[in-house]
Motif scaffolding. Sequence first.
Motif, PDB file in Angstrom:
ATOM      1  N   HIS A 220      38.689  26.045  36.082  1.00 24.63           N
ATOM      2  CA  HIS A 220      38.193  27.384  36.393  1.00 24.63           C
ATOM      3  C   HIS A 220      37.094  27.866  35.448  1.00 24.63           C
ATOM      4  O   HIS A 220      36.849  29.061  35.337  1.00 24.63           O
ATOM      5  CB  HIS A 220      39.366  28.380  36.408  1.00 24.63           C
ATOM      6  CG  HIS A 220      40.391  28.040  37.439  1.00 24.63           C
ATOM      7  ND1 HIS A 220      40.089  28.013  38.784  1.00 24.63           N
ATOM      8  CD2 HIS A 220      41.687  27.643  37.335  1.00 24.63           C
ATOM      9  CE1 HIS A 220      41.181  27.650  39.453  1.00 24.63           C
ATOM     10  NE2 HIS A 220      42.152  27.411  38.598  1.00 24.63           N
ATOM     11  N   ILE A 317      47.299  37.359  39.316  1.00 30.14           N
ATOM     12  CA  ILE A 317      46.568  38.453  39.972  1.00 30.14           C
ATOM     13  C   ILE A 317      46.992  38.397  41.444  1.00 30.14           C
ATOM     14  O   ILE A 317      46.530  37.536  42.217  1.00 30.14           O
ATOM     15  CB  ILE A 317      45.044  38.258  39.852  1.00 30.14           C
ATOM     16  CG1 ILE A 317      44.633  38.173  38.382  1.00 30.14           C
ATOM     17  CG2 ILE A 317      44.292  39.389  40.545  1.00 30.14           C
ATOM     18  CD1 ILE A 317      43.170  37.836  38.174  1.00 30.14           C
ATOM     19  N   GLU A 318      47.909  39.285  41.816  1.00 26.32           N
ATOM     20  CA  GLU A 318      48.540  39.187  43.147  1.00 26.32           C
ATOM     21  C   GLU A 318      47.527  39.210  44.286  1.00 26.32           C
ATOM     22  O   GLU A 318      47.648  38.473  45.259  1.00 26.32           O
ATOM     23  CB  GLU A 318      49.566  40.306  43.326  1.00 26.32           C
ATOM     24  CG  GLU A 318      50.848  40.049  42.543  1.00 26.32           C
ATOM     25  CD  GLU A 318      51.944  41.031  42.913  1.00 26.32           C
ATOM     26  OE1 GLU A 318      51.704  41.917  43.753  1.00 26.32           O
ATOM     27  OE2 GLU A 318      53.047  40.896  42.350  1.00 26.32           O
ATOM     28  N   LYS A 319      46.521  40.056  44.186  1.00 27.08           N
ATOM     29  CA  LYS A 319      45.617  40.196  45.331  1.00 27.08           C
ATOM     30  C   LYS A 319      44.825  38.907  45.597  1.00 27.08           C
ATOM     31  O   LYS A 319      44.281  38.732  46.675  1.00 27.08           O
ATOM     32  CB  LYS A 319      44.688  41.396  45.176  1.00 27.08           C
ATOM     33  CG  LYS A 319      43.736  41.341  44.024  1.00 27.08           C
ATOM     34  CD  LYS A 319      42.839  42.571  44.039  1.00 27.08           C
ATOM     35  CE  LYS A 319      41.794  42.419  42.970  1.00 27.08           C
ATOM     36  NZ  LYS A 319      41.510  43.397  42.107  1.00 27.08           N
ATOM     37  N   GLN A 320      44.762  38.013  44.611  1.00 23.61           N
ATOM     38  CA  GLN A 320      44.057  36.741  44.842  1.00 23.61           C
ATOM     39  C   GLN A 320      44.998  35.624  45.299  1.00 23.61           C
ATOM     40  O   GLN A 320      44.568  34.567  45.740  1.00 23.61           O
ATOM     41  CB  GLN A 320      43.336  36.302  43.563  1.00 23.61           C
ATOM     42  CG  GLN A 320      42.017  37.020  43.378  1.00 23.61           C
ATOM     43  CD  GLN A 320      41.316  36.649  42.091  1.00 23.61           C
ATOM     44  OE1 GLN A 320      40.934  37.520  41.334  1.00 23.61           O
ATOM     45  NE2 GLN A 320      41.147  35.354  41.846  1.00 23.61           N
ATOM     46  N   CYS A 321      46.295  35.852  45.147  1.00 28.83           N
ATOM     47  CA  CYS A 321      47.273  34.793  45.420  1.00 28.83           C
ATOM     48  C   CYS A 321      47.450  34.577  46.923  1.00 28.83           C
ATOM     49  O   CYS A 321      47.596  35.532  47.686  1.00 28.83           O
ATOM     50  CB  CYS A 321      48.615  35.174  44.788  1.00 28.83           C
ATOM     51  SG  CYS A 321      49.921  34.004  45.132  1.00 28.83           S
ATOM     52  N   TYR A 343      55.400  36.558  46.101  1.00 26.84           N
ATOM     53  CA  TYR A 343      54.503  36.048  45.068  1.00 26.84           C
ATOM     54  C   TYR A 343      55.312  35.246  44.049  1.00 26.84           C
ATOM     55  O   TYR A 343      56.506  35.507  43.852  1.00 26.84           O
ATOM     56  CB  TYR A 343      53.799  37.216  44.379  1.00 26.84           C
ATOM     57  CG  TYR A 343      52.822  37.942  45.270  1.00 26.84           C
ATOM     58  CD1 TYR A 343      51.646  37.319  45.680  1.00 26.84           C
ATOM     59  CD2 TYR A 343      53.090  39.233  45.703  1.00 26.84           C
ATOM     60  CE1 TYR A 343      50.756  37.975  46.506  1.00 26.84           C
ATOM     61  CE2 TYR A 343      52.195  39.900  46.523  1.00 26.84           C
ATOM     62  CZ  TYR A 343      51.027  39.258  46.934  1.00 26.84           C
ATOM     63  OH  TYR A 343      50.147  39.905  47.755  1.00 26.84           O
ATOM     64  N   CYS A 361      45.864  26.203  40.192  1.00 23.24           N
ATOM     65  CA  CYS A 361      45.848  27.251  41.232  1.00 23.24           C
ATOM     66  C   CYS A 361      44.526  27.186  41.995  1.00 23.24           C
ATOM     67  O   CYS A 361      43.458  27.352  41.401  1.00 23.24           O
ATOM     68  CB  CYS A 361      46.020  28.626  40.593  1.00 23.24           C
ATOM     69  SG  CYS A 361      45.754  29.962  41.786  1.00 23.24           S
ATOM     70  N   ALA A 363      43.276  29.240  44.048  1.00 27.06           N
ATOM     71  CA  ALA A 363      42.670  30.537  44.370  1.00 27.06           C
ATOM     72  C   ALA A 363      42.217  31.300  43.130  1.00 27.06           C
ATOM     73  O   ALA A 363      41.741  32.432  43.238  1.00 27.06           O
ATOM     74  CB  ALA A 363      43.678  31.379  45.151  1.00 27.06           C
ATOM     75  N   ALA A 365      44.095  32.621  41.063  1.00 20.98           N
ATOM     76  CA  ALA A 365      44.972  33.792  40.957  1.00 20.98           C
ATOM     77  C   ALA A 365      45.835  33.758  39.702  1.00 20.98           C
ATOM     78  O   ALA A 365      46.340  34.791  39.259  1.00 20.98           O
ATOM     79  CB  ALA A 365      45.882  33.874  42.183  1.00 20.98           C
ATOM     80  N   THR A 367      45.777  33.473  36.002  1.00 15.47           N
ATOM     81  CA  THR A 367      44.788  33.512  34.928  1.00 15.47           C
ATOM     82  C   THR A 367      45.420  33.114  33.601  1.00 15.47           C
ATOM     83  O   THR A 367      46.644  33.101  33.450  1.00 15.47           O
ATOM     84  CB  THR A 367      44.196  34.933  34.791  1.00 15.47           C
ATOM     85  OG1 THR A 367      45.273  35.830  34.531  1.00 15.47           O
ATOM     86  CG2 THR A 367      43.479  35.351  36.059  1.00 15.47           C
TER      87      THR A 367
END
Length: 383
Positions: A220, A317-321, A343, A361, A363, A365, A367
């Motif tokens: 990443h 980061i939930e919104k990216q998972c 999640y 990962c 995505a 998500a 970090t």
Amino acid sequence: MDNKYTVGIARCESYERGEVSAAAELAVARAGGLPETPSEAALIKTNMLSPAPPDCAVTTHPEVLRSLSLALINMGKSVKIADNPGYIFTNAEKLCEVTGVTAIARSIGGVEAGLLSARGARTVRKDSFVSLKEARIWSDYLDAGYVINAAKLKTHVETEISSCVKNIFGTADTDTRKRAHSSTSETLLAEAIVDLFTIRPPEFNVLDAIISMEGDGPSHGKPRHTGWILAGRNALSIDWAAATIMCYDDPLKIPLIKAAVKRNIGPRDISEIDLVGADWSDLPSRGFKKSSSAMRILPTFIRGFAHRFVSLTPRLIEKQCVKCGICARVCPVDAIKCDPASYPKIDASLCVKCLCCHEMCPAGAMTAHKNFIASIASRMRGE
Ligand code: SF4
Ligand code: SF4
């Protein structure tokens, strides 16, 4: 050219075919050429960490693999390009397709591409092992008569550097790698990597440092133009040069290089290396962003002890998972619970902060979060 620690290096500004071919040929020639061996079959152990396209700088660029394959074919050898990628990527077809290896193999003809795991693994034990009790190594690697280690220059949140010595980590099976990662000390992970390296050192090494990865590698981080291709018989010699490109004033502060030096697998200092094609002062890529490893600020001798206090921890980061569950599958200590409806949840009491979940990962998500002390350490470094 009789220095066993000769490193050939050549400038290469882009992955344009003609340029890579000329630069690779020059770097190899400056290193004394590819060694002759009786083996008719050659294995190129590449870095295919995950199915990432070549311009992401996660994997060894296919143009570098193409040059090496052609050189080996000209020597009369058959060629297999292979790796054992991150734990969960077992679809060899997709992996080779996306990383550009299939296209290269097809365009040359007679080059095989795939996983190292095709014929299973064998157990190896050595009295000289420091971290591992035993290791399971893929038979295709153990039995190869001629190996070229074709690595990619990247940062690494756990080992700081991913270059030629680290690239051999992928020759071990999943359980061995999980055991190495489950150590609570980064010093022991470095020792485990050196344990694996000593099992069957490659005959020759090439480092793709044309576009490298900076920041939080090996998956990443960000692609960063560094503009070099390096070659040589000794992997650690190239790693010294790689650390210099990454602007380390003292590469011995990197636990992996320190462990490798202690085990006598290569030069103890740059004064023992014959760098052909550039001056050491030409190498540093100014402003190169090292990994977030907070341990860099500490003296090496207390890093093992301090690992649990000054560290990066995984944070979601939930919104990216996308709830794929890969993080749970790669966790070496089963610290992540994940079912399709929710999640992932990390059990901090089990987590050994290896960051395999962050690394794998797809995505971005998961970090690598700096704890309080790590943040202070980073600020002191001006990061
Ligand atoms: S954190 Fe990443 S690996 Fe884990 S479930 Fe979410 S998207 Fe998948
Ligand atoms: S939760 Fe992530 S960082 Fe912690 S042990 Fe598992 S894979 Fe490693």
